[in-house]
Enzyme design. Structure first.
Site, PDB file in Angstrom:
ATOM      1  N   ASP A 141       0.831  -1.213   0.000  1.00 31.83           N
ATOM      2  CA  ASP A 141       0.000   0.000   0.000  1.00 31.83           C
ATOM      3  C   ASP A 141       0.859   1.254   0.000  1.00 31.83           C
ATOM      4  OD1 ASP A 141      -2.575   1.417   2.166  1.00 31.83           O
ATOM      5  OD2 ASP A 141      -2.348   1.434  -0.026  1.00 31.83           O
ATOM      6  N   LYS A 144       2.942   3.386  -5.598  1.00 27.35           N
ATOM      7  CA  LYS A 144       2.447   2.355  -6.537  1.00 27.35           C
ATOM      8  C   LYS A 144       3.526   1.910  -7.518  1.00 27.35           C
ATOM      9  CE  LYS A 144      -0.781   3.408  -3.970  1.00 27.35           C
ATOM     10  NZ  LYS A 144      -0.814   2.693  -2.671  1.00 27.35           N
ATOM     11  N   ASP A 169      -3.179  -2.945  -2.552  1.00 24.99           N
ATOM     12  CA  ASP A 169      -4.229  -1.935  -2.619  1.00 24.99           C
ATOM     13  C   ASP A 169      -4.039  -1.084  -3.880  1.00 24.99           C
ATOM     14  OD1 ASP A 169      -5.234   0.987  -0.683  1.00 24.99           O
ATOM     15  OD2 ASP A 169      -6.442  -0.420  -1.845  1.00 24.99           O
ATOM     16  N   ASN A 170      -5.091  -0.437  -4.342  1.00 24.21           N
ATOM     17  CA  ASN A 170      -5.020   0.592  -5.386  1.00 24.21           C
ATOM     18  C   ASN A 170      -4.560   0.119  -6.757  1.00 24.21           C
ATOM     19  OD1 ASN A 170      -3.583   2.150  -2.689  1.00 24.21           O
ATOM     20  ND2 ASN A 170      -5.590   2.819  -3.408  1.00 24.21           N
ATOM     21  N   GLU A 199     -11.329   4.345  -1.448  1.00 23.26           N
ATOM     22  CA  GLU A 199     -11.814   4.665  -0.098  1.00 23.26           C
ATOM     23  C   GLU A 199     -12.680   5.928  -0.064  1.00 23.26           C
ATOM     24  OE1 GLU A 199      -8.692   3.837  -0.839  1.00 23.26           O
ATOM     25  OE2 GLU A 199      -7.264   5.385  -0.287  1.00 23.26           O
TER      26      GLU A 199
HETATM   27  O1  LIG Z   1      -0.098   7.019  -2.569  1.00 19.95           O
HETATM   28  C1  LIG Z   1      -0.774   6.257  -1.898  1.00 19.95           C
HETATM   29  N1  LIG Z   1      -0.231   5.515  -0.938  1.00 19.95           N
HETATM   30  C2  LIG Z   1       1.214   5.605  -0.687  1.00 19.95           C
HETATM   31  C3  LIG Z   1       1.546   6.728   0.264  1.00 19.95           C
HETATM   32  O2  LIG Z   1       1.122   6.368   1.534  1.00 19.95           O
HETATM   33  C4  LIG Z   1      -2.271   6.174  -2.104  1.00 19.95           C
HETATM   34  C5  LIG Z   1      -2.889   7.163  -2.883  1.00 19.95           C
HETATM   35  C6  LIG Z   1      -4.271   7.149  -3.092  1.00 19.95           C
HETATM   36  C7  LIG Z   1      -4.928   8.197  -3.920  1.00 19.95           C
HETATM   37  C8  LIG Z   1      -4.478   9.519  -3.878  1.00 19.95           C
HETATM   38  C9  LIG Z   1      -5.092  10.490  -4.645  1.00 19.95           C
HETATM   39  C10 LIG Z   1      -6.172  10.147  -5.460  1.00 19.95           C
HETATM   40  F1  LIG Z   1      -6.792  11.112  -6.194  1.00 19.95           F
HETATM   41  C11 LIG Z   1      -6.633   8.843  -5.522  1.00 19.95           C
HETATM   42  C12 LIG Z   1      -6.014   7.857  -4.748  1.00 19.95           C
HETATM   43  C13 LIG Z   1      -5.066   6.139  -2.505  1.00 19.95           C
HETATM   44  C14 LIG Z   1      -4.435   5.161  -1.732  1.00 19.95           C
HETATM   45  O3  LIG Z   1      -5.190   4.167  -1.143  1.00 19.95           O
HETATM   46  C15 LIG Z   1      -3.062   5.154  -1.536  1.00 19.95           C
HETATM   47  O4  LIG Z   1      -2.517   4.153  -0.784  1.00 19.95           O
HETATM   48 MG   LIG Z   2      -3.926   2.581  -0.537  1.00 23.36          MG
END
Ligand SMILES: O=C(NCCO)c1cc(-c2ccc(F)cc2)cc(O)c1O
Ligand SMILES: [Mg+2]
Length: 214
Positions: A141, A144, A169-170, A199
């Protein structure tokens, strides 16, 4: 000077959650991030999928890459058997400081070892520094673009065994296309996509569960 988003999230936990009650910490963060201020926790919808995978694997050793404020750390640690260990890695020291307090508020500090540092430096040192042979479960997580290189590094360092589960995740938003391509096409993984949503939003996202075949 203005507080940071992680600081405000910690404030919501300290105000609304009961010390020693992980469920109330999870609930307080989800309520704050859904109603007050979005934050990049795995969240309640994907969190339920995470819970089911953790319960199914029933891991003795867990690695989490990307602690952020400790939300998924608490979700995972609350389900672990008594002597199980979760090592979680966070790159940003200020964020790690918040995560420590969230994990402590949940009363889970004895199950969690939070390490500050960069995954590329840390992964090769895990065996000797933390006395871990292999991980039963890895939750990816963090950044990416690091999912794929870090997965290859974990393979090379012998941190995965036949049956180790990677949960990422993601994989749709923000996305990890090179990682997805790798685990879905490699004969060394059995991969499955759990469709969900980013989320606290209606945007599609999901978790990819990949079992290492050895
Ligand atoms: O960068 C991420 N994690 C690493 C730093 O901790 C991360 C980003 C996003 C996200 C952000 C900006 C948006 F517009 C959409 C998604 C969501 C997540 O669940 C994530 O883990
Ligand atoms: Mg995430």
């Amino acid at each position: 000077t203005r507080s940071t988003r992680p600081q405000r999230l910690l404030g919501a936990v300290q105000k609304n959650a009961t010390r020693g009650d992980p469920g109330s910490v999870i609930q307080a963060i989800d309520h704050y991030c859904r109603n007050k201020e979005w934050a990049m926790n795995v969240g309640d919808e994907k969190g339920c999928i995470l819970d089911s995978v953790v319960s199914e694997v029933n891991p003795a050793t867990v690695l989490e890459l990307g602690t952020y404020c400790g939300y998924s750390t608490v979700r995972i640690a609350r389900l672990l058997p008594p002597h199980a260990k979760l090592i979680t890695l966070e790159f940003n020291p200020a964020v790690a400081a918040i995560a420590r307090q969230v994990i402590a508020w949940a009363g889970l500090e004895d199950k969690v070892q939070l390490v500050e540092g960069a995954s590329g430096d840390f992964i090769p040192r895990i065996k000797e520094q933390f006395g871990v042979k292999t991980f039963d479960l890895v939750f990816l997580d963090h950044w990416k673009e690091y999912y794929l290189p870090d997965t290859k590094l974990m393979e090379e360092c012998g941190l995965l065994r036949k049956g180790s589960v990677l949960l990422a995740d993601n994989v749709v938003c923000p996305g990890a296309p090179d990682y997805l391509e790798y685990v879905r096409s490699s004969p060394r993984y059995e991969s499955r996509y759990f469709k969900s949503h980013l989320e606290y939003t209606k945007v599609e996202d999901g978790l990819e569960k990949s079992v290492f075949l050895g």
